[in-house]
Scaffold this motif. Structure first.
Motif, short mmCIF file in Angstrom:
data_model
loop_
_atom_site.label_atom_id
_atom_site.label_comp_id
_atom_site.label_asym_id
_atom_site.label_seq_id
_atom_site.Cartn_x
_atom_site.Cartn_y
_atom_site.Cartn_z
N THR A 73 0.68 -1.21 0.26
CA THR A 73 0.12 -0.11 -0.12
C THR A 73 0.91 1.28 0.22
O THR A 73 0.05 2.29 -0.35
CB THR A 73 -0.77 -0.04 1.37
N TYR A 74 2.03 1.05 0.29
CA TYR A 74 2.93 2.50 0.44
C TYR A 74 2.88 3.41 -0.60
O TYR A 74 2.63 4.61 -0.45
CB TYR A 74 4.40 1.97 0.98
N ASP A 75 3.36 2.81 -1.83
CA ASP A 75 3.14 3.82 -3.06
C ASP A 75 1.79 4.43 -3.38
O ASP A 75 1.89 5.49 -3.65
CB ASP A 75 3.64 2.80 -4.14
N SER A 76 0.94 3.61 -3.17
CA SER A 76 -0.25 4.23 -3.63
C SER A 76 -0.95 5.25 -2.71
O SER A 76 -1.37 6.03 -2.85
CB SER A 76 -1.42 2.80 -3.49
N ILE A 77 -0.50 5.14 -1.43
CA ILE A 77 -1.20 6.11 -0.26
C ILE A 77 -0.06 7.35 -0.45
O ILE A 77 -0.44 8.28 -0.23
CB ILE A 77 -1.03 5.38 1.04
N THR A 78 1.29 7.11 -0.69
CA THR A 78 2.35 8.31 -0.48
C THR A 78 1.73 9.39 -1.63
O THR A 78 2.26 10.34 -1.35
CB THR A 78 3.70 7.77 -0.36
#
Length: 284
Positions: A73-78
């Protein structure tokens, strides 16, 4: 560990942002990886995780970065929370690097977003991305392969890399210091100083401390246990106290901060440079 339910993220933003996230793409990534097998292939079996890293949730994810969910999820949220555009911010920071460093290490590289941009900006450089989360490194390597980039990934502590001293021209850290206790951030600076050759550069990209200092409500967006501790500090002073010189602070898009510093040249090198300069400028 349980996720806080009183954060603005859990109460209001998560349901909204969830509508913009590519749930199908994240599920595809999650299901395409044998996480246990790949974790074992990249993880350092002798690494002991710091207590602060194991005992905290980050970004509303139980277990923090030591879970596949964090990596997926990191890239999608950041991309939604590094305005106005995550890639622009990282690229603007890299543009502040002087010269053409030949050996670079990106500390706390996460999923490799800055690491990949460094390789694109300095295609002839040898680049290492180091992170405490093996799951983040798994995704980072997937991204590198997709772009045809060859980067060495290392599972380790930014404050104690166990790498040889004075072997890098550039040390970077992006969006790392607001997620570490101040004493660890200062230890990372000491380790960066140790890793750099004389004249080498250190670059930090993170939130603007002045902005964060006056916006404590930001702490309640996510579970960010160390963000206010970071906000109350002064990275420039930390750099100076570590021994860095030529210290600069730049603001990017008002919300982000880049701190730069150089490791001084050894005295012998400075003497040689002064002699060469006098020879060049001496009258014939």
């Amino acid at each position: 560990m349980t996720v806080r339910t009183d954060t603005l993220w859990e109460q209001f933003l998560k349901p909204i942002v969830g509508n913009f996230l590519d749930q199908e793409e994240m599920k595809k990534l999650r299901d395409s990886i044998n996480w246990e097998q790949e974790r074992d292939s990249v993880a350092n079996p002798n690494l002991e995780y710091p207590t602060d890293y194991q005992s905290q949730n980050f970004h509303g994810i139980a277990g923090g970065y030591l879970t596949p969910d964090a990596a997926v999820t990191y890239d999608s949220i950041t991309r939604y929370f590094v305005p106005p555009h995550e890639t622009w911010v990282r690229e603007d920071a890299i543009k502040l690097v002087q010269g053409q460093p030949k050996r670079i290490i990106d500390l706390g590289c996460g999923t490799g977003s800055t690491t990949l941009l460094l390789q694109q900006a300095f295609p002839d450089a040898e680049i290492i991305g180091l992170d405490l989360s093996p799951y983040m490194l798994i995704v980072a390597e997937r991204k590198a392969q997709a772009q045809g980039l060859s980067i060495q990934w290392c599972h380790g502590k930014a404050e104690d890399t166990r790498l040889p001293r004075e072997t890098f021209d550039l040390v970077t850290a992006s969006l790392l210091f607001h997620e570490t206790p101040v004493e660890i951030s200062k230890a990372i600076l000491r380790e960066s100083f140790r890793l750099l050759k004389g004249g080498g550069q250190f670059l930090l990209l993170d939130g603007n401390q002045d902005t964060l200092r006056g916006a404590q409500w930001l702490t309640n967006i996510f579970e960010e246990p160390y963000i206010q501790e970071y906000a109350q500090g002064d990275v420039s002073a930390w750099l100076e106290n570590t021994g860095f010189v030529a210290i600069e602070t730049h603001t990017i898009w008002g919300l982000h901060q880049v701190n730069l510093g150089r490791k001084p040249q050894p005295a012998s090198v400075m003497v040689e440079e002064n002699i060469e300069e006098r020879q060049v400028t001496a009258p014939a």
